[in-house]
Design a protein around this motif. Structure first.
Motif, PDB file in Angstrom:
ATOM      1  N   ILE A  31       0.709  -1.367  -0.029  1.00 10.81           N
ATOM      2  CA  ILE A  31      -0.003   0.152  -0.197  1.00 10.81           C
ATOM      3  C   ILE A  31       0.618   1.459   0.446  1.00 10.81           C
ATOM      4  O   ILE A  31       1.597   1.372   1.194  1.00 10.81           O
ATOM      5  CB  ILE A  31      -0.739  -0.030   1.558  1.00 10.81           C
ATOM      6  N   ASN A  32       0.912   2.084  -1.515  1.00  2.11           N
ATOM      7  CA  ASN A  32       2.007   3.130  -1.461  1.00  2.11           C
ATOM      8  C   ASN A  32       1.970   4.110  -0.231  1.00  2.11           C
ATOM      9  O   ASN A  32       0.660   4.477   0.559  1.00  2.11           O
ATOM     10  CB  ASN A  32       1.380   3.863  -2.585  1.00  2.11           C
ATOM     11  N   ASN A  33       2.654   4.651   0.415  1.00  3.06           N
ATOM     12  CA  ASN A  33       3.252   5.783   1.316  1.00  3.06           C
ATOM     13  C   ASN A  33       3.069   4.853   3.158  1.00  3.06           C
ATOM     14  O   ASN A  33       2.868   5.645   3.627  1.00  3.06           O
ATOM     15  CB  ASN A  33       2.259   6.880   1.670  1.00  3.06           C
ATOM     16  N   LEU A  56      -7.440   2.382  -1.646  1.00  7.34           N
ATOM     17  CA  LEU A  56      -6.433   1.854  -1.690  1.00  7.34           C
ATOM     18  C   LEU A  56      -5.246   1.989  -2.368  1.00  7.34           C
ATOM     19  O   LEU A  56      -5.995   1.336  -4.054  1.00  7.34           O
ATOM     20  CB  LEU A  56      -5.611   0.439  -0.302  1.00  7.34           C
ATOM     21  N   GLU A  57      -4.089   2.532  -2.585  1.00  7.39           N
ATOM     22  CA  GLU A  57      -3.953   2.919  -3.275  1.00  7.39           C
ATOM     23  C   GLU A  57      -2.091   1.603  -3.581  1.00  7.39           C
ATOM     24  O   GLU A  57      -0.971   1.230  -3.029  1.00  7.39           O
ATOM     25  CB  GLU A  57      -2.502   4.115  -4.144  1.00  7.39           C
ATOM     26  N   GLY A 175      15.579  27.735  -4.849  1.00  7.93           N
ATOM     27  CA  GLY A 175      15.280  27.343  -3.309  1.00  7.93           C
ATOM     28  C   GLY A 175      13.911  26.276  -3.083  1.00  7.93           C
ATOM     29  O   GLY A 175      13.241  25.871  -2.259  1.00  7.93           O
ATOM     30  N   LYS A 176      12.918  25.693  -4.610  1.00  2.00           N
ATOM     31  CA  LYS A 176      12.075  25.021  -4.307  1.00  2.00           C
ATOM     32  C   LYS A 176      11.911  24.138  -4.957  1.00  2.00           C
ATOM     33  O   LYS A 176      13.156  23.481  -5.510  1.00  2.00           O
ATOM     34  CB  LYS A 176      10.707  26.103  -5.089  1.00  2.00           C
ATOM     35  N   VAL A 177      11.172  22.453  -4.339  1.00  5.09           N
ATOM     36  CA  VAL A 177      11.990  20.909  -4.967  1.00  5.09           C
ATOM     37  C   VAL A 177      10.242  20.711  -4.783  1.00  5.09           C
ATOM     38  O   VAL A 177       9.540  20.977  -4.448  1.00  5.09           O
ATOM     39  CB  VAL A 177      12.826  20.344  -3.465  1.00  5.09           C
ATOM     40  N   TYR A 178      10.582  19.542  -5.817  1.00  2.27           N
ATOM     41  CA  TYR A 178       9.588  19.095  -6.193  1.00  2.27           C
ATOM     42  C   TYR A 178       9.838  17.478  -6.538  1.00  2.27           C
ATOM     43  O   TYR A 178      10.849  17.659  -7.325  1.00  2.27           O
ATOM     44  CB  TYR A 178       8.311  19.623  -7.395  1.00  2.27           C
ATOM     45  N   TYR A 179       9.200  16.787  -5.815  1.00  2.00           N
ATOM     46  CA  TYR A 179       9.331  14.674  -6.027  1.00  2.00           C
ATOM     47  C   TYR A 179       7.910  14.192  -6.164  1.00  2.00           C
ATOM     48  O   TYR A 179       7.674  14.496  -5.179  1.00  2.00           O
ATOM     49  CB  TYR A 179      10.547  14.701  -5.203  1.00  2.00           C
ATOM     50  N   GLY A 180       8.373  12.694  -7.076  1.00  2.00           N
ATOM     51  CA  GLY A 180       7.406  12.512  -7.004  1.00  2.00           C
ATOM     52  C   GLY A 180       7.637  10.737  -6.854  1.00  2.00           C
ATOM     53  O   GLY A 180       8.878  10.481  -7.408  1.00  2.00           O
ATOM     54  N   GLY A 181       6.557   9.985  -6.572  1.00  2.00           N
ATOM     55  CA  GLY A 181       6.843   8.085  -7.036  1.00  2.00           C
ATOM     56  C   GLY A 181       6.562   7.825  -5.647  1.00  2.00           C
ATOM     57  O   GLY A 181       5.699   8.376  -5.437  1.00  2.00           O
ATOM     58  N   ASN A 182       6.811   6.128  -5.926  1.00  2.00           N
ATOM     59  CA  ASN A 182       6.269   5.336  -5.004  1.00  2.00           C
ATOM     60  C   ASN A 182       6.781   4.829  -3.706  1.00  2.00           C
ATOM     61  O   ASN A 182       8.117   5.259  -3.398  1.00  2.00           O
ATOM     62  CB  ASN A 182       5.653   4.418  -5.412  1.00  2.00           C
ATOM     63  N   THR A 183       6.506   4.880  -2.225  1.00  2.00           N
ATOM     64  CA  THR A 183       6.998   4.795  -1.438  1.00  2.00           C
ATOM     65  C   THR A 183       6.008   3.223  -0.571  1.00  2.00           C
ATOM     66  O   THR A 183       5.300   3.628   0.085  1.00  2.00           O
ATOM     67  CB  THR A 183       6.691   6.554  -0.315  1.00  2.00           C
ATOM     68  N   ARG A 184       7.865   3.115   0.377  1.00  2.00           N
ATOM     69  CA  ARG A 184       7.316   1.786   0.658  1.00  2.00           C
ATOM     70  C   ARG A 184       8.157   2.024   2.150  1.00  2.00           C
ATOM     71  O   ARG A 184       9.629   2.024   2.158  1.00  2.00           O
ATOM     72  CB  ARG A 184       7.441   1.118  -0.352  1.00  2.00           C
ATOM     73  N   PHE A 185       7.852   1.787   3.308  1.00  2.00           N
ATOM     74  CA  PHE A 185       8.186   1.575   4.420  1.00  2.00           C
ATOM     75  C   PHE A 185       8.992   0.463   5.262  1.00  2.00           C
ATOM     76  O   PHE A 185       7.336  -0.661   5.307  1.00  2.00           O
ATOM     77  CB  PHE A 185       7.529   2.357   5.643  1.00  2.00           C
TER      78      PHE A 185
END
Length: 353
Positions: A31-33, A56-57, A175-185
């Motif tokens: 499940i993402n994040n 659920l993603e 000074g600004k940031v953008y990021y994206g993707g899938n995250t698994r803990f």
């Protein structure tokens, strides 16, 4: 005495090759994040028990295959079966360095690490294990971009997690940031009870003042009790006064914008969702949040506290009562809460005592 049980879903199924139909063992299904996940067995089968009903993603990943990210909605508890068909993907090229010499790359990696991990006290105990998987590029227009050709592994020794991040996009500019993707803990195993207690204490500290705490405070109508003051932008046609109207007898915020905002309670923002496990946070206009537990700069001279702006383009988002954003609807966060990084990030399924 019988206690009511929270309805849950058990998600089962298989992961197979799209062309051949052959089972794919060792695929990550999660499940993402969150820290909820498993790997497929030798038959390509997986089981994810005790999932909440609602949205659920689900993410499925496997080396040399294109990752799958799919939103599933379960409105009834029970056992559900889903098969995932993975498409064999083009292997990304080996790490490509778009700079002259290793010194430039080292400088760029330092910036990327700072922007991903943050600068909080916990960031000193965080590290990127495999920076070699990053493709880094400094564009002619000054944008520093990066992406990973396999999951970026972040070790957070302050909170007790190893984070696997599919970094699809990273952009740092002015000074600004953008990021994206899938995250698994992935939960780390503590060496002893003392370390386990320290991790739990640090997790509680990371929760304080977080977006997760803000949302749970809205649901429980306890914003002020937890140190938040939330203001809703008043439509221009309804602005009538020269200072912001207070609630609960508090002093108003002086405001030269002719009562541009008005303080609201959590109960004014939260509505029931379609399911008992869902709540809708509703606001047609921008929300401004001040965290009274954190002194900082804000647009209001008499309120020198950490400041955040929340915009909901669709007019609402859907969350769980525990502050898990299950339908973000494109909402945007700018300011203090938008600056959280992996050093302070908790999985969506993290729960308070």
């Amino acid at each position: 005495m019988c206690l009511a049980q929270t309805p849950t879903v058990t998600l089962t199924g298989t992961v197979v090759d799209e062309k051949t139909g052959a089972p794919l063992p060792g695929a990550n299904v999660y499940i993402n994040n969150s820290s909820i996940g498993t790997t497929t067995n030798e038959k390509g089968a997986y089981t994810l028990p005790n999932l909440p009903i609602g949205n659920l993603e689900v993410v499925v990943s496997l080396l040399s295959y294109t990752s799958i990210k799919q939103t599933l909605r379960f409105e009834q508890p029970g056992r559900k079966t889903v098969q995932f068909k993975m498409k064999e993907g083009m292997q990304l090229e080996d790490v490509v360095i778009y700079s002259k010499g290793g010194k430039k790359r080292a400088q760029y990696l330092k910036i990327i690490s700072r922007e991903l991990l943050g600068t909080s006290k916990f960031s000193k105990l965080c590290s990127i294990r495999n920076p070699e998987v990053l493709r880094v590029s400094m564009q002619d227009d000054g944008h520093l971009t990066a992406r990973s050709n396999s999951p970026l592994i972040i070790e957070n020794r302050a909170l007790g997690y190893v984070i696997h991040q599919d970094l699809y996009d990273f952009d740092f500019f002015e000074g600004k940031v953008y990021y994206g993707g899938n995250t698994r803990f992935e939960l780390m195993k503590p060496e002893n009870d003392e370390q386990a207690k320290l991790w739990r204490a640090n997790q509680k500290a990371a929760y304080q003042g977080s977006l997760k705490q803000l949302l749970t405070s809205m649901v429980s109508d306890s914003l002020r009790e937890n140190g938040f003051r939330v203001f809703q932008e008043i439509p221009e046609s309804m602005r009538m006064f020269t200072s912001v109207r207070p609630i609960n007898g508090q002093n108003p915020i002086r405001n030269h914008l002719h009562n541009r905002i008005e303080e609201v309670r959590g109960s004014q923002l939260v509505q029931p969702g379609e399911l008992e496990t869902e709540r809708r946070v509703v606001s047609a206009t921008i929300l401004e949040v001040l965290d009274l537990n954190k002194r900082s700069r804000s647009p209001y001279t008499d309120m020198p506290y950490a400041y955040t702006r929340i915009t909901m383009p669709q007019g609402y988002i859907v969350i769980s009562p525990q502050g898990w954003v299950v339908m973000p609807m494109g909402f945007e966060i700018a300011g203090d809460l938008g600056s959280d990084r992996f050093a302070n990030l908790l999985p969506s399924d993290w729960q308070r005592d």
